[in-house]
Design an enzyme around this catalytic site. Structure first.
Site, PDB file in Angstrom:
ATOM      1  N   LEU A 270      64.564   0.692  42.200  1.00 29.75           N
ATOM      2  CA  LEU A 270      64.434   2.036  41.643  1.00 29.75           C
ATOM      3  C   LEU A 270      65.727   2.461  40.963  1.00 29.75           C
ATOM      4  O   LEU A 270      65.704   3.117  39.917  1.00 29.75           O
ATOM      5  CB  LEU A 270      64.055   3.029  42.740  1.00 29.75           C
ATOM      6  CG  LEU A 270      63.829   4.477  42.285  1.00 29.75           C
ATOM      7  CD1 LEU A 270      62.762   4.568  41.204  1.00 29.75           C
ATOM      8  CD2 LEU A 270      63.451   5.363  43.482  1.00 29.75           C
ATOM      9  N   ALA A 271      66.869   2.076  41.531  1.00 27.59           N
ATOM     10  CA  ALA A 271      68.161   2.408  40.915  1.00 27.59           C
ATOM     11  C   ALA A 271      68.235   1.873  39.494  1.00 27.59           C
ATOM     12  O   ALA A 271      68.760   2.535  38.586  1.00 27.59           O
ATOM     13  CB  ALA A 271      69.294   1.831  41.757  1.00 27.59           C
ATOM     14  N   ASP A 272      67.706   0.684  39.288  1.00 26.83           N
ATOM     15  CA  ASP A 272      67.701   0.083  37.960  1.00 26.83           C
ATOM     16  C   ASP A 272      66.806   0.867  37.007  1.00 26.83           C
ATOM     17  O   ASP A 272      67.158   1.121  35.851  1.00 26.83           O
ATOM     18  CB  ASP A 272      67.226  -1.365  38.085  1.00 26.83           C
ATOM     19  CG  ASP A 272      67.575  -2.201  36.870  1.00 26.83           C
ATOM     20  OD1 ASP A 272      68.545  -1.877  36.181  1.00 26.83           O
ATOM     21  OD2 ASP A 272      66.859  -3.180  36.612  1.00 26.83           O
TER      22      ASP A 272
ATOM     23  N   GLN B 163      57.716  -0.028  30.200  1.00 26.43           N
ATOM     24  CA  GLN B 163      59.135   0.293  30.369  1.00 26.43           C
ATOM     25  C   GLN B 163      59.855   0.338  29.025  1.00 26.43           C
ATOM     26  O   GLN B 163      60.773   1.145  28.825  1.00 26.43           O
ATOM     27  CB  GLN B 163      59.781  -0.766  31.264  1.00 26.43           C
ATOM     28  CG  GLN B 163      61.256  -0.567  31.541  1.00 26.43           C
ATOM     29  CD  GLN B 163      61.879  -1.801  32.184  1.00 26.43           C
ATOM     30  OE1 GLN B 163      62.060  -2.824  31.535  1.00 26.43           O
ATOM     31  NE2 GLN B 163      62.182  -1.703  33.464  1.00 26.43           N
TER      32      GLN B 163
ATOM     33  N   HIS C  12      71.859  -7.018  37.677  1.00 27.35           N
ATOM     34  CA  HIS C  12      70.851  -6.560  36.724  1.00 27.35           C
ATOM     35  C   HIS C  12      71.128  -5.107  36.335  1.00 27.35           C
ATOM     36  O   HIS C  12      71.116  -4.737  35.149  1.00 27.35           O
ATOM     37  CB  HIS C  12      69.467  -6.687  37.372  1.00 27.35           C
ATOM     38  CG  HIS C  12      68.315  -6.591  36.423  1.00 27.35           C
ATOM     39  ND1 HIS C  12      67.791  -5.388  36.009  1.00 27.35           N
ATOM     40  CD2 HIS C  12      67.578  -7.549  35.807  1.00 27.35           C
ATOM     41  CE1 HIS C  12      66.773  -5.607  35.191  1.00 27.35           C
ATOM     42  NE2 HIS C  12      66.630  -6.913  35.047  1.00 27.35           N
TER      43      HIS C  12
ATOM     44  N   GLU D 183      73.893 -10.114  33.416  1.00 33.00           N
ATOM     45  CA  GLU D 183      72.727 -10.753  34.029  1.00 33.00           C
ATOM     46  C   GLU D 183      71.989 -11.657  33.043  1.00 33.00           C
ATOM     47  O   GLU D 183      71.319 -12.605  33.442  1.00 33.00           O
ATOM     48  CB  GLU D 183      71.814  -9.653  34.591  1.00 33.00           C
ATOM     49  CG  GLU D 183      70.571 -10.113  35.293  1.00 33.00           C
ATOM     50  CD  GLU D 183      69.351 -10.054  34.385  1.00 33.00           C
ATOM     51  OE1 GLU D 183      68.305 -10.599  34.774  1.00 33.00           O
ATOM     52  OE2 GLU D 183      69.461  -9.467  33.294  1.00 33.00           O
TER      53      GLU D 183
END
Length: 346
Positions: free
Chosen positions: A284-286, A100, A313, A10
């Site tokens: 959310l998976a990321d 993050q 991503h 990405e």
């Protein structure tokens, strides 16, 4: 020195942030080259530089290349420094992306931490405060990490000026991995239109369009109080609550974009998620990738989650994580709109 190519996959800022997080955690020095090479303006922008400087402060790292526009960075971590930290981006750059970056290390530190973050809290192309608070942090709590988040002031793009606090309690006894495969029982959904220095009729129009399309009752359609001096800004947010997971989707208003366009964009996200049986949506998976990998690595136990989509991503993020940690991520398709991301220790 581990070398990471920032132009792979990405090719965005997530490669930088994940590399910084894992360098802090593992103690592995890292050189990141071709930073954000696939972006129209490659190299470190202000919000990316803020992430680098925050990571440096949290672990006393030796850093070279930490300047605006830099496309190469060397990061040599020191010992973690939990405690009180304050980080200001100085623009509308997302302070949630700074969180993050440093949260994975601080949630594994030997003492609690308190963060004060200033910048953008509701930005396009970044997780916003409501998403982190409602969708992501509850899953961290299930892993054993308690993070309290407080929004003190909204910060919309492009003005910024937002402020939030985060209180981090590391996992007592270590991270506890688990499988997040199903949503569970359905709770009540909620739609909110945030408007600051924007006419209230914009919010009412957006919510009316959602009501017509989804049939949600009036009590599940809200216009929260937002101080007008926090604008201009408009964010239309849908919160879908289930027994095991809460998903949050957002569409942003801006000049020359109609209420119909804002509502339609949000509806597309909601319907894509409703058309899947997976627990997590694509965003959310990321976010779950790194906590799951760390839990599997630290416990030597396998764990998995399902998601409605695996974006480029996310795939890039999985590759970076596997460069640092002795874990394997296997992505398996389980249906037309359901994927399983399975983590195992190596």
């Amino acid at each position: 020195m581990l070398t990471i190519d920032g132009s792979t996959g990405e090719g965005g800022g997530q490669i930088l942030r994940t590399s910084l997080s894992l360098s802090m955690i593992t103690g592995q020095p890292v050189r990141i080259e071709h930073i954000r090479a696939r972006r129209p303006k490659p190299g470190l922008m202000r919000q990316h530089l803020a992430c680098v400087l925050a990571a440096q402060a949290v672990c006393g790292a030796q850093v070279s290349g930490a300047e605006l526009g830099s496309q190469a960075l060397v990061f040599e971590p020191g010992a973690l420094r939990p405690g009180e930290h304050a980080f200001a981006i100085g623009s509308a750059g997302s302070c949630l992306l700074v969180l993050q970056t440093v949260l994975p290390a601080l949630m594994l530190a030997g003492a609690p931490s308190q963060l004060k973050l200033s910048g953008g809290t509701h930005n396009p192309l970044a997780p916003n405060f409501h998403f982190i608070e409602r969708a992501f942090l509850p899953q961290l709590a299930r892993l054993g990490v308690k993070v309290g988040a407080t929004l003190r002031r909204h910060g919309f793009y492009p003005a910024g000026g937002g402020e939030m606090l985060a209180a981090i309690e590391p996992a007592a006894g270590g991270l506890r991995p688990f499988d997040l495969l199903e949503r569970g029982a359905v709770g009540e959904p909620l739609a909110e239109s945030l408007v600051a220095a924007v006419p209230r009729r914009v919010a009412e129009r957006e919510l009316s369009l959602l009501k017509d399309a989804l049939g949600w009752p009036d009590e599940q359609l809200r216009v929260p109080n937002v101080r007008q001096n926090e604008g201009p800004g408009n964010a239309l947010i849908a919160t879908l609550a289930f027994e095991h997971v809460t998903e949050v989707f957002t569409s942003f208003g801006e000049k020359s974009v109609s209420s119909e366009q804002v509502a339609s964009q949000l509806l597309r996200q909601i319907r894509a998620y409703q058309g899947s049986t997976a627990a997590a949506g694509p965003y959310l998976a990321d976010q779950l990738a790194l906590p799951w990998a760390l839990a599997v690595h630290r416990s030597a136990q396998a764990a998995a989650y399902t998601c409605s989509e695996v974006t480029e991503h996310t795939r890039t993020n999985l590759e970076v994580i596997q460069r640092f940690l002795p874990v394997t991520a296997e992505v398996l398709r389980q249906g037309a709109s359901c994927w399983r991301v399975a983590w195992t220790p190596r």
